[in-house]
Design a protein around this motif. Structure first.
Motif, PDB file in Angstrom:
ATOM      1  N   ALA A 109       0.827  -1.210   0.000  1.00 32.62           N
ATOM      2  CA  ALA A 109       0.000   0.000   0.000  1.00 32.62           C
ATOM      3  C   ALA A 109       0.859   1.258   0.000  1.00 32.62           C
ATOM      4  N   GLU A 110       1.957   1.224   0.744  1.00 30.95           N
ATOM      5  CA  GLU A 110       2.893   2.346   0.749  1.00 30.95           C
ATOM      6  C   GLU A 110       3.477   2.562  -0.644  1.00 30.95           C
ATOM      7  N   MET A 111       3.852   1.482  -1.303  1.00 29.85           N
ATOM      8  CA  MET A 111       4.400   1.583  -2.655  1.00 29.85           C
ATOM      9  C   MET A 111       3.365   2.126  -3.634  1.00 29.85           C
ATOM     10  N   LEU A 112       2.137   1.670  -3.516  1.00 36.69           N
ATOM     11  CA  LEU A 112       1.086   2.142  -4.417  1.00 36.69           C
ATOM     12  C   LEU A 112       0.787   3.616  -4.189  1.00 36.69           C
ATOM     13  N   GLN A 113       0.903   4.067  -2.949  1.00 36.12           N
ATOM     14  CA  GLN A 113       0.713   5.481  -2.668  1.00 36.12           C
ATOM     15  C   GLN A 113       1.732   6.321  -3.426  1.00 36.12           C
ATOM     16  N   GLU A 114       2.909   5.766  -3.634  1.00 32.01           N
ATOM     17  CA  GLU A 114       3.978   6.460  -4.349  1.00 32.01           C
ATOM     18  C   GLU A 114       4.048   6.031  -5.817  1.00 32.01           C
ATOM     19  N   GLU A 115       3.003   5.337  -6.281  1.00 36.31           N
ATOM     20  CA  GLU A 115       2.905   4.905  -7.681  1.00 36.31           C
ATOM     21  C   GLU A 115       4.070   4.014  -8.082  1.00 36.31           C
ATOM     22  N   ARG A 116       4.435   3.111  -7.198  1.00 35.31           N
ATOM     23  CA  ARG A 116       5.494   2.141  -7.453  1.00 35.31           C
ATOM     24  C   ARG A 116       4.851   0.770  -7.685  1.00 35.31           C
ATOM     25  N   GLY A 117       3.970   0.708  -8.679  1.00 41.23           N
ATOM     26  CA  GLY A 117       3.178  -0.480  -8.908  1.00 41.23           C
ATOM     27  C   GLY A 117       3.993  -1.726  -9.193  1.00 41.23           C
ATOM     28  N   ALA A 118       5.026  -1.603 -10.029  1.00 39.54           N
ATOM     29  CA  ALA A 118       5.840  -2.770 -10.370  1.00 39.54           C
ATOM     30  C   ALA A 118       6.526  -3.338  -9.122  1.00 39.54           C
ATOM     31  N   GLU A 119       7.002  -2.462  -8.227  1.00 37.68           N
ATOM     32  CA  GLU A 119       7.615  -2.925  -6.988  1.00 37.68           C
ATOM     33  C   GLU A 119       6.594  -3.645  -6.118  1.00 37.68           C
ATOM     34  N   ALA A 120       5.368  -3.124  -6.091  1.00 41.23           N
ATOM     35  CA  ALA A 120       4.327  -3.744  -5.276  1.00 41.23           C
ATOM     36  C   ALA A 120       3.989  -5.140  -5.802  1.00 41.23           C
ATOM     37  N   VAL A 121       3.923  -5.293  -7.133  1.00 39.79           N
ATOM     38  CA  VAL A 121       3.658  -6.607  -7.712  1.00 39.79           C
ATOM     39  C   VAL A 121       4.761  -7.585  -7.303  1.00 39.79           C
ATOM     40  N   ALA A 122       6.013  -7.161  -7.429  1.00 37.85           N
ATOM     41  CA  ALA A 122       7.130  -8.034  -7.072  1.00 37.85           C
ATOM     42  C   ALA A 122       7.090  -8.406  -5.598  1.00 37.85           C
ATOM     43  N   LEU A 123       6.728  -7.455  -4.744  1.00 40.41           N
ATOM     44  CA  LEU A 123       6.643  -7.727  -3.306  1.00 40.41           C
ATOM     45  C   LEU A 123       5.582  -8.786  -3.017  1.00 40.41           C
ATOM     46  N   LEU A 124       4.422  -8.648  -3.641  1.00 41.59           N
ATOM     47  CA  LEU A 124       3.349  -9.616  -3.417  1.00 41.59           C
ATOM     48  C   LEU A 124       3.718 -10.981  -3.997  1.00 41.59           C
ATOM     49  N   ASP A 125       4.345 -10.980  -5.164  1.00 44.08           N
ATOM     50  CA  ASP A 125       4.730 -12.244  -5.796  1.00 44.08           C
ATOM     51  C   ASP A 125       5.776 -12.992  -4.984  1.00 44.08           C
ATOM     52  N   ALA A 126       6.543 -12.274  -4.183  1.00 47.55           N
ATOM     53  CA  ALA A 126       7.599 -12.912  -3.395  1.00 47.55           C
ATOM     54  C   ALA A 126       7.076 -13.584  -2.130  1.00 47.55           C
ATOM     55  N   ALA A 127       5.788 -13.449  -1.840  1.00 47.75           N
ATOM     56  CA  ALA A 127       5.229 -14.061  -0.632  1.00 47.75           C
ATOM     57  C   ALA A 127       5.241 -15.579  -0.756  1.00 47.75           C
ATOM     58  N   PRO A 128       5.512 -16.296   0.324  1.00 43.39           N
ATOM     59  CA  PRO A 128       5.519 -17.764   0.261  1.00 43.39           C
ATOM     60  C   PRO A 128       4.177 -18.358  -0.160  1.00 43.39           C
ATOM     61  N   ALA A 129       3.069 -17.681   0.228  1.00 39.15           N
ATOM     62  CA  ALA A 129       1.736 -18.193  -0.108  1.00 39.15           C
ATOM     63  C   ALA A 129       0.725 -17.077   0.083  1.00 39.15           C
TER      64      ALA A 129
END
Length: 580
Positions: free
Chosen positions: A149-169
């Motif tokens: 959410a912090e990344m999306l607030q700063e329009e860092r969408g690609a970083e947010a996708v990578a962060l979510l994709d890195a979750a174990p599950a």
């Protein structure tokens, strides 16, 4: 659990299970009466009030549970959530910190503390907390969602996708999974991957009936998806549905979700030329923020009056001051949205300069030396002797140079530092100051149309906003006459109409030679956390100049205040809405 509470708490649990909120409240109340000293009874009572949307009663119940069991971290967390929903961010943060004292590393406490810090303007510290939490517990969904959410607030969408994709599950809990899918959909849209969004939204819908508190968030994703695919009519229909859904969110809605829903719709309608609809939603967003950020004209005026009388030219030139001559500090000040970020990005592109962003260090030094940030603090500051100022300057400059040891100039562009320039005069004799200005009507409109994090109580009423812009100008007029430090005024329009000349003036003011990199500032990879991040990634343009005219009718109260303060040409304000 005390024996007298066993039966009523079982009834409480059964009532909650079948959705009987009134029955759950009654059973929890019975438990409290049966065993007034049982913290579990009061905790259940707090949960019941929370479910019913009465957060004041919930806070009292959780506070009683804490009084009976001060080490109960979950009670502290729920107290913090209740105080947040009541609008007290400071108390909410304090409760989360108390929870972490009792249970270090508590996942929910860390995630909530970081979320509250971001809302109150401490985004860098919030990101650090969340990254630490994720490193320690990679499967912890709440921290990962809040960092996204912090990344999306700063329009860092690609970083947010990578962060979510890195979750174990994915989270197993349905509520957490819903938030995960909504966050992922928005991240994909920001990353330009609209084609990947429909399956995510279908997964969300497949989880069952959509909770009313999440319906506007889902509809906003449909708005953005329709825009991304060029279906303007579908986007408008989804926006209309979202506006209706905002009215039906209910008491369990996260306040920030409701606030941002109005700001999102305002941005949408503004982009489609619907100024009245846009302004309606901006007003709604400010109406939700106003109770949490009270503003006092009397207190603000008293502070400015104290600066003018206590930190006058005689005190700043002839009184005790720090002895250093360090020329590294450069302060860029002004009202928010006056061009401070643009100026910092241009100057920070110089190879001998470092843009440090919005630092709180000057305000913190003021509060420490003055024992606060009110009018009385100004008087205490004015009475300081050279030894105290030297000590404070040494600490300030050590931290400043640690940011960029090789830089000749380090730029602090926190706009609100205009309030503390008297301390600059006392503590940092070699510092240079740049005052950014812009048509005050454009400033007022731009402030009103952004959801600023941190404390901007003056922004929620158009009359207060116009008055504050005028008071800032009054104080800056004083500083320019009284400070020993050189102050350069730079209008936003100067960059548009005379870029080369303005750049030469700014570089001469801070004592740096010409550098071609400053002309191509928008190619720099520096991190921009302010709402101006999109504008400073492109060459200077005139799109923001005179934008207020589109909203002249709605801005009537602000324009009247500016006229009364003598900040506008002698022409009658526009007819129209006079309600502030």
């Amino acid at each position: 659990m005390d024996q007298p509470t066993a039966a009523p708490l079982r009834r409480y649990g059964a009532a909650r299970e079948r959705g009987d909120l009134t029955g759950a409240l009654r059973a929890a109340s019975d438990a409290c009466h049966a065993a007034p000293t049982d913290p579990a009874a009061h905790y259940a009572y707090g949960e019941a009030w929370t479910a019913l949307g009465n957060h004041a009663n919930a806070a009292r119940a959780f506070a009683e549970a804490i009084r009976l069991n001060p080490g109960w971290a979950d009670a502290w967390i729920n107290l913090g959530l209740a105080r947040y929903r009541e609008g007290d961010i400071a108390d909410a943060k304090l409760a989360m910190r108390q929870a972490l004292t009792r249970a270090p590393g508590h996942a929910a406490a860390l995630a909530n503390l970081a979320a509250f810090m971001r809302i109150s303007g401490e985004s860098e510290a919030a990101e650090h907390i969340l990254r630490t939490a994720i490193d320690q517990q990679p499967a912890q969904a709440a921290a990962r969602l809040n960092l996204a959410a912090e990344m999306l607030q700063e329009e860092r969408g690609a970083e947010a996708v990578a962060l979510l994709d890195a979750a174990p599950a994915l989270p197993d809990d349905p509520a957490a999974r819903r938030h995960w899918l909504l966050t992922r959909a928005l991240a994909l849209l920001q990353a330009g991957r609209a084609a990947d969004v429909p399956p995510v939204l279908r997964d969300f819908v497949a989880l069952g009936p959509i909770p009313p508190e999440l319906a506007p968030l889902l509809l906003w994703r449909y708005v953005l998806l329709a825009q991304a695919t060029g279906d303007t009519a579908a986007a408008a229909r989804a926006a209309d549905a979202m506006a209706r859904a905002l009215d039906r969110m209910g008491p369990n809605a996260v306040p920030e979700h409701r606030i941002m829903g109005h700001y999102d719709l305002a941005k949408f309608w503004s982009g489609h030329g619907q100024s009245a609809a846009a302004f309606h939603h901006w007003r709604q967003g400010h109406a939700l923020l106003r109770p949490t950020q009270p503003f006092s004209r009397d207190a603000h005026r008293a502070f400015i009056d104290a600066c003018i009388t206590r930190l006058d030219r005689a005190r700043l030139h002839d009184g005790p001051r720090a002895a250093n001559t360090d020329s590294a500090p450069v302060f860029i000040v002004g009202m928010p949205r006056s061009g401070t970020t643009l100026c910092e990005q241009i100057l920070g592109a110089h190879p001998s300069a470092h843009g440090a962003g919005e630092r709180a260090a000057l305000g913190q030094a003021f509060a420490t030396l003055g024992g606060g940030t009110d009018a009385e603090a100004v008087a205490r500051l004015a009475a300081l002797q050279a030894v105290a100022l030297d000590r404070a300057a040494d600490a300030y400059l050590a931290d400043l140079h640690a940011l960029a040891p090789q830089a000749d100039r380090v730029i602090d562009k926190l706009p609100g530092n205009y309030r503390y320039l008297g301390l600059v005069g006392l503590m940092l004799p070699g510092a240079r100051i740049i005052h950014c200005v812009r048509d005050p009507r454009d400033i007022g409109l731009s402030i009103f149309t952004f959801r600023f994090h941190g404390d901007h109580g003056y922004a929620h009423d158009l009359r207060d906003l116009g008055w504050t812009i005028a008071q800032q100008e009054r104080l800056m007029t004083h500083w320019k006459a009284a400070l020993p430090n050189p102050v350069l005024t730079v209008a936003l329009s100067d960059w548009v109409t005379e870029f080369d000349t303005t750049l030469a003036r700014v570089l001469a003011h801070v004592g740096l030679p010409h550098a071609t990199a400053c002309e191509r500032f928008y190619e720099q990879e520096s991190r921009v956390r302010t709402v101006s991040r999109a504008q400073v990634r492109q060459p200077v343009n005139a799109r923001g100049l005179g934008r207020w005219r589109t909203y002249a009718e709605q801005l009537g109260p602000l324009i009247e205040e500016l006229h009364e303060a003598g900040m506008l040409p002698d022409e009658p304000p526009p007819d129209g809405d006079r309600a502030g």
